[in-house]
Design a protein around this motif. Structure first.
Motif, PDB file in Angstrom:
ATOM      1  N   TYR A  21       0.849  -1.199   0.000  1.00  0.00           N
ATOM      2  CA  TYR A  21       0.000   0.000   0.000  1.00  0.00           C
ATOM      3  C   TYR A  21       0.879   1.240   0.000  1.00  0.00           C
ATOM      4  O   TYR A  21       1.965   1.250   0.566  1.00  0.00           O
ATOM      5  CB  TYR A  21      -0.886   0.026   1.255  1.00  0.00           C
ATOM      6  N   ARG A  22       0.365   2.278  -0.638  1.00  0.00           N
ATOM      7  CA  ARG A  22       1.036   3.573  -0.621  1.00  0.00           C
ATOM      8  C   ARG A  22      -0.023   4.665  -0.567  1.00  0.00           C
ATOM      9  O   ARG A  22      -1.166   4.458  -0.996  1.00  0.00           O
ATOM     10  CB  ARG A  22       1.951   3.766  -1.820  1.00  0.00           C
ATOM     11  N   LEU A  23       0.360   5.818  -0.053  1.00  0.00           N
ATOM     12  CA  LEU A  23      -0.560   6.953   0.023  1.00  0.00           C
ATOM     13  C   LEU A  23      -0.771   7.567  -1.357  1.00  0.00           C
ATOM     14  O   LEU A  23       0.162   7.653  -2.152  1.00  0.00           O
ATOM     15  CB  LEU A  23      -0.002   8.043   0.935  1.00  0.00           C
ATOM     16  N   THR A  24      -1.980   8.033  -1.592  1.00  0.00           N
ATOM     17  CA  THR A  24      -2.266   8.830  -2.779  1.00  0.00           C
ATOM     18  C   THR A  24      -2.090  10.305  -2.391  1.00  0.00           C
ATOM     19  O   THR A  24      -1.898  10.626  -1.209  1.00  0.00           O
ATOM     20  CB  THR A  24      -3.717   8.602  -3.253  1.00  0.00           C
ATOM     21  N   GLU A  25      -2.174  11.184  -3.363  1.00  0.00           N
ATOM     22  CA  GLU A  25      -2.122  12.622  -3.038  1.00  0.00           C
ATOM     23  C   GLU A  25      -3.263  12.978  -2.094  1.00  0.00           C
ATOM     24  O   GLU A  25      -3.078  13.744  -1.147  1.00  0.00           O
ATOM     25  CB  GLU A  25      -2.184  13.465  -4.320  1.00  0.00           C
ATOM     26  N   GLU A  26      -4.441  12.416  -2.346  1.00  0.00           N
ATOM     27  CA  GLU A  26      -5.592  12.655  -1.469  1.00  0.00           C
ATOM     28  C   GLU A  26      -5.305  12.121  -0.063  1.00  0.00           C
ATOM     29  O   GLU A  26      -5.697  12.722   0.937  1.00  0.00           O
ATOM     30  CB  GLU A  26      -6.848  12.001  -2.041  1.00  0.00           C
ATOM     31  N   GLY A  27      -4.605  11.011   0.023  1.00  0.00           N
ATOM     32  CA  GLY A  27      -4.221  10.449   1.315  1.00  0.00           C
ATOM     33  C   GLY A  27      -3.292  11.370   2.081  1.00  0.00           C
ATOM     34  O   GLY A  27      -3.431  11.540   3.299  1.00  0.00           O
ATOM     35  N   HIS A  28      -2.344  11.976   1.372  1.00  0.00           N
ATOM     36  CA  HIS A  28      -1.434  12.936   2.015  1.00  0.00           C
ATOM     37  C   HIS A  28      -2.217  14.141   2.535  1.00  0.00           C
ATOM     38  O   HIS A  28      -1.980  14.605   3.651  1.00  0.00           O
ATOM     39  CB  HIS A  28      -0.352  13.407   1.031  1.00  0.00           C
ATOM     40  N   ARG A  29      -3.166  14.632   1.728  1.00  0.00           N
ATOM     41  CA  ARG A  29      -3.980  15.778   2.153  1.00  0.00           C
ATOM     42  C   ARG A  29      -4.837  15.415   3.372  1.00  0.00           C
ATOM     43  O   ARG A  29      -4.921  16.173   4.338  1.00  0.00           O
ATOM     44  CB  ARG A  29      -4.878  16.267   1.014  1.00  0.00           C
ATOM     45  N   ALA A  30      -5.475  14.243   3.304  1.00  0.00           N
ATOM     46  CA  ALA A  30      -6.329  13.804   4.408  1.00  0.00           C
ATOM     47  C   ALA A  30      -5.517  13.635   5.685  1.00  0.00           C
ATOM     48  O   ALA A  30      -5.973  14.016   6.771  1.00  0.00           O
ATOM     49  CB  ALA A  30      -7.033  12.487   4.045  1.00  0.00           C
ATOM     50  N   LEU A  31      -4.331  13.086   5.567  1.00  0.00           N
ATOM     51  CA  LEU A  31      -3.467  12.908   6.734  1.00  0.00           C
ATOM     52  C   LEU A  31      -3.117  14.259   7.353  1.00  0.00           C
ATOM     53  O   LEU A  31      -3.166  14.423   8.577  1.00  0.00           O
ATOM     54  CB  LEU A  31      -2.202  12.141   6.363  1.00  0.00           C
ATOM     55  N   ALA A  32      -2.782  15.225   6.531  1.00  0.00           N
ATOM     56  CA  ALA A  32      -2.443  16.561   7.042  1.00  0.00           C
ATOM     57  C   ALA A  32      -3.640  17.181   7.764  1.00  0.00           C
ATOM     58  O   ALA A  32      -3.507  17.689   8.886  1.00  0.00           O
ATOM     59  CB  ALA A  32      -1.964  17.463   5.907  1.00  0.00           C
ATOM     60  N   GLU A  33      -4.816  17.107   7.144  1.00  0.00           N
ATOM     61  CA  GLU A  33      -6.014  17.708   7.736  1.00  0.00           C
ATOM     62  C   GLU A  33      -6.452  16.965   8.996  1.00  0.00           C
ATOM     63  O   GLU A  33      -6.694  17.571  10.039  1.00  0.00           O
ATOM     64  CB  GLU A  33      -7.162  17.714   6.718  1.00  0.00           C
TER      65      GLU A  33
END
Length: 116
Positions: free
Chosen positions: A78-90
């Motif tokens: 598994y790897r993070l998507t760009e949306e995953g990076h944004r969601a993690l930050a928020e």
């Protein structure tokens, strides 16, 4: 009783923790489980972890890819998507805000258990 509370607390933040485990690059379930255990969160069994990974994948926050192994069974990485990076930050910022509020309440409590 304390173990039950920890389990409830963990359930509420496990998605966020799994996303955090993927910030260093791709990983697979067992490796994520070991990372969480090493962080002091206890053993996260596959029956708990894999539904989280599936949920993150369905939400578009992570992408999974099955890879055959030369020896032994294949693994789903598994790897993070760009949306995953944004969601993690928020969500990470929201969790830290919440944590600060709880910590403030707990540290300001008097011996009688009420905030001062």
């Amino acid at each position: 009783m304390a173990a039950d509370r920890r389990s409830s607390w963990l359930k509420g933040v496990l998605d966020l923790l799994v996303l955090t485990c993927l910030t260093g690059g791709e990983s697979y379930g067992y490796e994520i489980s070991k990372t969480l255990a090493a962080a002091g969160l206890g053993e996260i069994k596959g029956g708990t972890l894999y539904p989280v990974l599936n949920r993150l994948e369905e939400a578009g926050l992570a992408v999974g890819e099955f890879r055959a192994a030369e020896r032994g069974p294949g693994r789903r990485y598994y790897r993070l998507t760009e949306e995953g990076h944004r969601a993690l930050a928020e969500q990470g910022a929201s969790w830290l805000e919440f944590h600060t509020s709880v910590q403030t309440m707990l540290t300001s409590a008097t011996p009688g258990g009420r905030p001062s």
